[in-house]
Design a protein around this motif. Structure first.
Motif, PDB file in Angstrom:
ATOM      1  N   GLY A 110      28.637  25.935 -31.736  1.00 23.45           N
ATOM      2  CA  GLY A 110      29.234  26.511 -30.531  1.00 23.45           C
ATOM      3  C   GLY A 110      28.202  27.177 -29.635  1.00 23.45           C
ATOM      4  N   LEU A 111      27.255  27.901 -30.236  1.00 17.12           N
ATOM      5  CA  LEU A 111      26.205  28.543 -29.445  1.00 17.12           C
ATOM      6  C   LEU A 111      25.299  27.501 -28.800  1.00 17.12           C
ATOM      7  N   ALA A 112      24.980  26.447 -29.515  1.00 18.32           N
ATOM      8  CA  ALA A 112      24.118  25.395 -28.980  1.00 18.32           C
ATOM      9  C   ALA A 112      24.784  24.686 -27.803  1.00 18.32           C
ATOM     10  N   LYS A 113      26.057  24.427 -27.902  1.00 19.73           N
ATOM     11  CA  LYS A 113      26.769  23.694 -26.864  1.00 19.73           C
ATOM     12  C   LYS A 113      27.303  24.601 -25.768  1.00 19.73           C
ATOM     13  N   ASN A 136      21.183  17.528 -28.647  1.00 21.57           N
ATOM     14  CA  ASN A 136      20.044  17.086 -27.844  1.00 21.57           C
ATOM     15  C   ASN A 136      19.041  18.242 -27.690  1.00 21.57           C
ATOM     16  N   SER A 137      17.932  17.983 -27.022  1.00 18.81           N
ATOM     17  CA  SER A 137      16.863  18.991 -26.931  1.00 18.81           C
ATOM     18  C   SER A 137      17.305  20.233 -26.148  1.00 18.81           C
ATOM     19  N   LEU A 143      20.248  26.962 -28.572  1.00 17.63           N
ATOM     20  CA  LEU A 143      20.486  27.562 -29.895  1.00 17.63           C
ATOM     21  C   LEU A 143      19.311  28.447 -30.298  1.00 17.63           C
ATOM     22  N   LYS A 144      18.102  27.991 -30.024  1.00 17.23           N
ATOM     23  CA  LYS A 144      16.922  28.794 -30.343  1.00 17.23           C
ATOM     24  C   LYS A 144      16.940  30.117 -29.573  1.00 17.23           C
ATOM     25  N   GLY A 145      17.344  30.077 -28.313  1.00 20.62           N
ATOM     26  CA  GLY A 145      17.448  31.307 -27.517  1.00 20.62           C
ATOM     27  C   GLY A 145      18.454  32.286 -28.102  1.00 20.62           C
ATOM     28  N   TRP A 146      19.616  31.770 -28.521  1.00 26.10           N
ATOM     29  CA  TRP A 146      20.620  32.626 -29.166  1.00 26.10           C
ATOM     30  C   TRP A 146      20.074  33.221 -30.453  1.00 26.10           C
ATOM     31  N   GLU A 147      19.407  32.387 -31.226  1.00 30.61           N
ATOM     32  CA  GLU A 147      18.864  32.840 -32.507  1.00 30.61           C
ATOM     33  C   GLU A 147      17.845  33.964 -32.290  1.00 30.61           C
ATOM     34  N   GLU A 148      16.990  33.825 -31.287  1.00 26.89           N
ATOM     35  CA  GLU A 148      16.001  34.873 -30.982  1.00 26.89           C
ATOM     36  C   GLU A 148      16.693  36.155 -30.541  1.00 26.89           C
TER      37      GLU A 148
END
Length: 166
Positions: A110-113, A136-137, A143-148
């Motif tokens: 959900g965070l990625a999309k 996709n990239s 998702l990486k931004g949310w994770e950070e």
């Protein structure tokens, strides 16, 4: 010329007068004591009790589900296999918040999309974890931004594994 007992003789130019007389020292001490007792705190301040310690645990999707903020439970969510304690953001992730459907679940897809709908959640909690291979990239970057962001704001309290891999 004699001085009367009611008048005090003026000091001669060579004499020094001082305010450090016994009566003045007594009055200054009493004044300092009154100021202290007037301004001192009436009750001793108490420190708040510390939060209970958080132990790093291994979660499965079913064991993570109760951590949704209901019934006084903390609010946890998983991103890429790491479980974050998002309880400080309870008004966002807890009951009634805009992202409440992610509480106690794996929120990676959900965070990625950029979708906070319930359709983004894995329905079969007993099955394998979502490997996110079809992203996709741009979605992986999001998702990486949310994770950070989660790493900066919240504690990692565990990891998420599939049922049977505990």
């Amino acid at each position: 010329m004699t001085s009367s007992p009611l008048t005090t003789p003026m000091p001669s130019p060579g004499q020094v007068t001082t305010i450090a007389t016994p009566i003045n020292l007594l009055l200054i001490t009493l004044l300092a004591g009154l100021i202290y007792f007037r301004l001192r705190p009436t009750t001793l301040p108490t420190l708040p009790s510390p939060p209970p310690p958080i132990v790093f645990k291994t979660f499965t999707p079913p064991s993570l589900q109760p951590y949704n903020g209901e019934k006084g439970m903390p609010v946890y969510l998983a991103v890429r296999g790491r479980v974050f304690d998002v309880s400080p953001g309870r008004n966002f992730y807890g009951p009634g918040g805009p992202y409440e459907n992610f509480a106690g679940r794996d929120a990676s897809r959900g965070l990625a999309k950029g979708s906070f709908d319930a359709e983004m959640l894995t329905e079969n909690l007993e099955g394998p974890l979502d490997e996110l291979k079809d992203l996709n990239s741009d979605e992986l970057e999001a998702l990486k931004g949310w994770e950070e962001r989660f790493e900066e704001k919240y504690l990692v309290v565990g990891r998420l594994v599939a049922v049977g891999n505990e």
